[in-house]
Write an enzyme that holds these catalytic residues in place. Structure first.
Site, PDB file in Angstrom:
ATOM      1  N   ARG A  55       0.842  -1.101  -0.125  1.00  0.00           N
ATOM      2  CA  ARG A  55      -0.011   0.013   0.072  1.00  0.00           C
ATOM      3  C   ARG A  55       0.888   1.396   0.114  1.00  0.00           C
ATOM      4  O   ARG A  55       0.467   2.363  -0.507  1.00  0.00           O
ATOM      5  CB  ARG A  55      -0.834   0.026   1.154  1.00  0.00           C
ATOM      6  CG  ARG A  55      -2.065   0.913   1.024  1.00  0.00           C
ATOM      7  CD  ARG A  55      -3.056   0.925   2.432  1.00  0.00           C
ATOM      8  NE  ARG A  55      -3.389  -0.226   2.841  1.00  0.00           N
ATOM      9  CZ  ARG A  55      -2.941  -0.511   4.195  1.00  0.00           C
ATOM     10  NH1 ARG A  55      -2.497   0.429   5.093  1.00  0.00           N
ATOM     11  NH2 ARG A  55      -3.301  -1.641   4.835  1.00  0.00           N
ATOM     12  N   TYR A 108     -15.373  21.575  -9.828  1.00  0.00           N
ATOM     13  CA  TYR A 108     -15.775  20.350 -10.481  1.00  0.00           C
ATOM     14  C   TYR A 108     -16.951  20.061  -9.879  1.00  0.00           C
ATOM     15  O   TYR A 108     -16.866  19.675  -8.306  1.00  0.00           O
ATOM     16  CB  TYR A 108     -14.679  19.532 -10.366  1.00  0.00           C
ATOM     17  CG  TYR A 108     -14.754  18.131 -10.853  1.00  0.00           C
ATOM     18  CD1 TYR A 108     -14.959  17.796 -12.218  1.00  0.00           C
ATOM     19  CD2 TYR A 108     -14.672  16.801  -9.983  1.00  0.00           C
ATOM     20  CE1 TYR A 108     -15.175  16.573 -12.668  1.00  0.00           C
ATOM     21  CE2 TYR A 108     -14.640  15.868 -10.439  1.00  0.00           C
ATOM     22  CZ  TYR A 108     -14.871  15.216 -11.897  1.00  0.00           C
ATOM     23  OH  TYR A 108     -14.993  14.122 -12.303  1.00  0.00           O
ATOM     24  N   ASP A 180      -7.132  22.433  -7.533  1.00  0.00           N
ATOM     25  CA  ASP A 180      -7.086  21.186  -8.495  1.00  0.00           C
ATOM     26  C   ASP A 180      -6.596  21.713  -9.575  1.00  0.00           C
ATOM     27  O   ASP A 180      -6.874  22.895 -10.105  1.00  0.00           O
ATOM     28  CB  ASP A 180      -8.734  21.041  -8.603  1.00  0.00           C
ATOM     29  CG  ASP A 180      -9.059  19.983  -9.457  1.00  0.00           C
ATOM     30  OD1 ASP A 180      -8.179  19.653 -10.286  1.00  0.00           O
ATOM     31  OD2 ASP A 180     -10.045  19.309  -9.350  1.00  0.00           O
TER      32      ASP A 180
HETATM   33  C1  LIG Z   1     -12.022  14.778 -14.060  1.00  0.00           C
HETATM   34  C2  LIG Z   1     -11.752  15.507 -12.793  1.00  0.00           C
HETATM   35  C3  LIG Z   1     -11.618  15.070 -11.501  1.00  0.00           C
HETATM   36  C4  LIG Z   1     -11.714  13.778 -10.928  1.00  0.00           C
HETATM   37  O1  LIG Z   1     -10.922  12.926 -11.483  1.00  0.00           O
HETATM   38  P1  LIG Z   1     -11.370  11.369 -11.662  1.00  0.00           P
HETATM   39  O2  LIG Z   1      -9.844  10.902 -12.216  1.00  0.00           O
HETATM   40  O3  LIG Z   1     -12.390  11.176 -12.828  1.00  0.00           O
HETATM   41  O4  LIG Z   1     -11.927  10.932 -10.538  1.00  0.00           O
HETATM   42  C5  LIG Z   1     -11.496  16.266 -10.690  1.00  0.00           C
HETATM   43  N1  LIG Z   1     -11.181  17.555 -10.916  1.00  0.00           N
HETATM   44  C6  LIG Z   1     -11.416  18.076 -12.386  1.00  0.00           C
HETATM   45  C7  LIG Z   1     -11.113  19.274 -12.635  1.00  0.00           C
HETATM   46  C8  LIG Z   1     -11.412  16.967 -13.450  1.00  0.00           C
HETATM   47  O5  LIG Z   1     -11.467  17.312 -14.667  1.00  0.00           O
END
Ligand SMILES: *Cc1c(COP(=O)(O)O)cnc(C)c1O
Length: 399
Positions: A55, A108, A180
């Site tokens: 892990r 998101y 993000d």
């Molecule tokens: C797709 C996305 C996510 C989530 O990612 P996954 O790998 O699909 O769980 C988070 N933030 C943004 C801006 C995204 O485009």
């Protein structure tokens, strides 16, 4: 070393690659030790990329973690089964019951849902804020505010955030900032130089780049890495070695892919901005975009993902537009080599702190690596279907 050269070398230290080009795929649950001394060493150094337990990762994971740090600039990087897990892992590493979170209103959508449906139940209060708030975010800080979460640009509506202005305020109040950074990938924005503490990637998108793997990363600066690493481990987050291997492979071509995505997307965006049906094109690299100055200051380029808003259009017309495309597939997980299209009829339904200024439907495009002429022909035909659907609905209303 220039950025593109760094992408080639990242995570390919001799200790990982030995005598081959790519860090090998090492799958493991158990790590076996040759001596008690070795076991003890691994136990004491489990935060330092020493194999300890599956892990915690194998050399394949360590090579990817090292590579992401080299290109995105963090001190350490944790891996997750997907981007959504990286977001929850980063938030839960720094929030507990009784805390307050400031969340960007353009986040998101599943990130919003996490706050509203799960964090609330854990006793964590969320306040949404205007993505364009800048330093005025100081006015929303409460004594129990522990995290400010940013996403820039918003991946549906493309508002740009003044990241350094917000991180400066956060530092004064000892608040952790989490960004993000998926739209920028690890290379178009360097979040740690802008003062961000934790940067999240959905590696599912441009890092993997081929629409076949779910994977997430969260990287942190020196100060926040130990807590992010330990809390994510306690929550049980990990990723498969196969997926980590695929992400390492994707990284090598990230820059060349992005250059083509960028160039083709700008051609399509400029073409769309000339269309009479279009109210606005939401692309921060266009000079008319409200966040363009910030984009020029903080980003080194753009990618294939942007939206445009139609002046008007019924659901029937939007359906006619996005169904029957020859090249644009209807789907959400952008960042692969293929073009995608989705539509949102009411953006306001995804907003609580701000008023969405447009009434027409929003269409989001991911511009893939197809020839741009074919994509423009596809969109031209979509506008023809859009107008035909208007006539049909007019005829229907006369009957
Ligand atoms: C797709 C996305 C996510 C989530 O990612 P996954 O790998 O699909 O769980 C988070 N933030 C943004 C801006 C995204 O485009």
């Amino acid at each position: 070393m220039k950025r593109d050269t760094k992408l080639i070398h990242a995570g390919r230290a001799k200790q990982y690659t030995g005598k081959v080009v790519n860090p090998p795929l090492v799958r493991a649950s158990t790590i076996v030790f040759d001596s008690f001394a070795e076991l003890k060493h691994a136990t004491l150094n489990r935060g330092n990329r020493v194999p300890f337990y599956g892990r915690r990762g194998t050399d394949t994971h360590f090579a990817l973690q090292q590579a992401i740090c080299e290109v995105e600039g963090g001190a350490g990087c944790a891996l997750y089964p997907c981007g959504a897990a990286a977001i929850s892992g980063a938030l839960l590493a720094f929030l507990q019951s009784g805390d307050h979170l400031l969340m960007v209103d353009s986040a998101y959508e599943p990130t919003r849902a996490l706050c509203d449906k799960l964090l609330t139940g854990l006793g964590i209060e969320t306040t949404y804020y205007d993505p364009q708030i800048g330093a005025a975010i100081a006015g929303l800080i409460k004594p129990n505010t522990k995290v400010i979460f940013l996403e820039s640009p918003g991946s549906l509506t493309f508002e740009m955030q003044d990241i350094p202005a917000i991180t400066a305020v956060a530092k004064q109040h000892n608040i952790v900032t989490i960004l993000d950074n998926t739209w920028a990938s690890p290379i178009l924005c360097q979040p740690f130089t802008l003062g961000v503490d934790v940067s999240v990637q959905s590696a599912t998108k441009y890092i993997v780049g081929h629409s076949d793997v779910m994977l997430g990363t969260a990287s942190a600066n020196e100060k926040h890495w130990p807590q992010l690493r330990e809390h994510s481990y306690l929550l049980g987050y990990c990723a498969s070695a196969d997926d980590a291997y695929t992400a390492l492979r994707g990284l090598r071509t990230l820059s060349v892919r992005l250059k083509q995505h960028e160039q083709s997307a700008l051609s399509v965006a400029n073409w769309l901005s000339q269309r009479p049906e279009v109210a606005t094109v939401l692309h921060p690299a266009l000079p008319g975009h409200p966040g363009h100055a910030i984009f020029k200051r903080d980003f080194s380029g753009s990618n294939g993902l942007f939206s445009f808003v139609l002046k008007q259009g019924s659901q029937q017309q939007v359906e006619a537009f996005i169904e029957g495309m020859a090249h644009f597939k209807m789907g959400f997980s952008w960042g692969g080599y293929e073009s995608l299209i989705t539509a949102t009829m009411k953006v306001q339904n995804l907003r609580t702190a701000t008023t969405w200024p447009y009434s027409g439907p929003l269409i989001r495009l991911h511009i893939g690596l197809e020839d741009v002429e074919d994509l423009l022909a596809d969109l031209s035909a979509a506008f023809v279907r859009f107008h035909q659907a208007e006539l049909t609905s007019y005829d229907d209303s006369q009957r």
